[in-house]
Enzyme design. Structure first.
Site, PDB file in Angstrom:
ATOM      1  N   ASP A 115       0.831  -1.101   0.040  1.00  0.00           N
ATOM      2  CA  ASP A 115      -0.090   0.005   0.065  1.00  0.00           C
ATOM      3  C   ASP A 115       1.074   1.185  -0.077  1.00  0.00           C
ATOM      4  OD1 ASP A 115      -2.435  -1.374   0.099  1.00  0.00           O
ATOM      5  OD2 ASP A 115      -2.484  -1.561   2.180  1.00  0.00           O
ATOM      6  N   ASP A 129      -6.944  -1.208  -4.901  1.00  0.00           N
ATOM      7  CA  ASP A 129      -8.036  -0.714  -3.800  1.00  0.00           C
ATOM      8  C   ASP A 129      -8.881   0.140  -4.204  1.00  0.00           C
ATOM      9  OD1 ASP A 129      -6.859  -2.565  -2.161  1.00  0.00           O
ATOM     10  OD2 ASP A 129      -5.870  -1.172  -0.798  1.00  0.00           O
TER      11      ASP A 129
END
Length: 160
Positions: A115, A129
């Site tokens: 991330d 995402d």
């Protein structure tokens, strides 16, 4: 030749989306010690996510199996919705499937998801995402647009 063009187009789109997401993650894995401030409250910063969305945790292999089953369903659903002339739902399903696929690649390669988009006081996430979230929003829009699940009202029989 709608069938062949749909398969070819969606395959190219899926491949490009996964490559772009994986490239962005590669960049942040190889520049781990830098944080890039964008605007107040938003920065680009490498983070390892060993769990699910929003910090939920689960066994790595359970996540892998669930991801594979979910991707299979999403790609099947996308094809079915394309055949049923619901291109928005098809694209939405493909976006969610691409996001799941790219995050699965991370789990298999690293044991975690990379991330790198950090929003202060909220969460850290990646492009996959974003695609999953965008796909979910488009599914809701498709649902509202076509009133799926609502039964049509029939007029009561007239009294003679």
């Amino acid at each position: 030749m709608v069938k062949g063009s749909w398969i070819a187009g969606s395959s190219v789109g899926v491949a490009l989306a996964v490559v772009f997401d994986q490239w962005s993650k590669w960049f942040f894995v190889h520049h781990q010690e830098r944080t890039y401030g964008v605007v107040s409250g938003l920065s680009l910063d490498f983070t390892r996510n060993y769990g699910l969305a929003f910090g939920l945790s689960a066994n790595r292999w359970v996540i892998v199996v669930i991801s594979i089953l979910l991707m299979g369903f999403l790609f099947w659903f996308a094809r079915a919705e394309w055949k049923n002339a619901h291109p928005l739902a098809a694209v939405a399903s493909l976006l969610m499937g691409v996001g799941a696929l790219s995050n699965l690649v991370d789990r298999l390669r690293f044991g975690y998801v990379v991330d790198w988009i950090s929003v202060q006081y909220w969460s850290v996430f990646n492009l996959a995402d974003v695609w999953i979230t965008l796909g979910a929003i488009l599914i809701v829009i498709q649902y509202w647009k076509h009133d799926y699940g609502k039964k049509t009202k029939t007029a009561p029989p007239s009294a003679s």
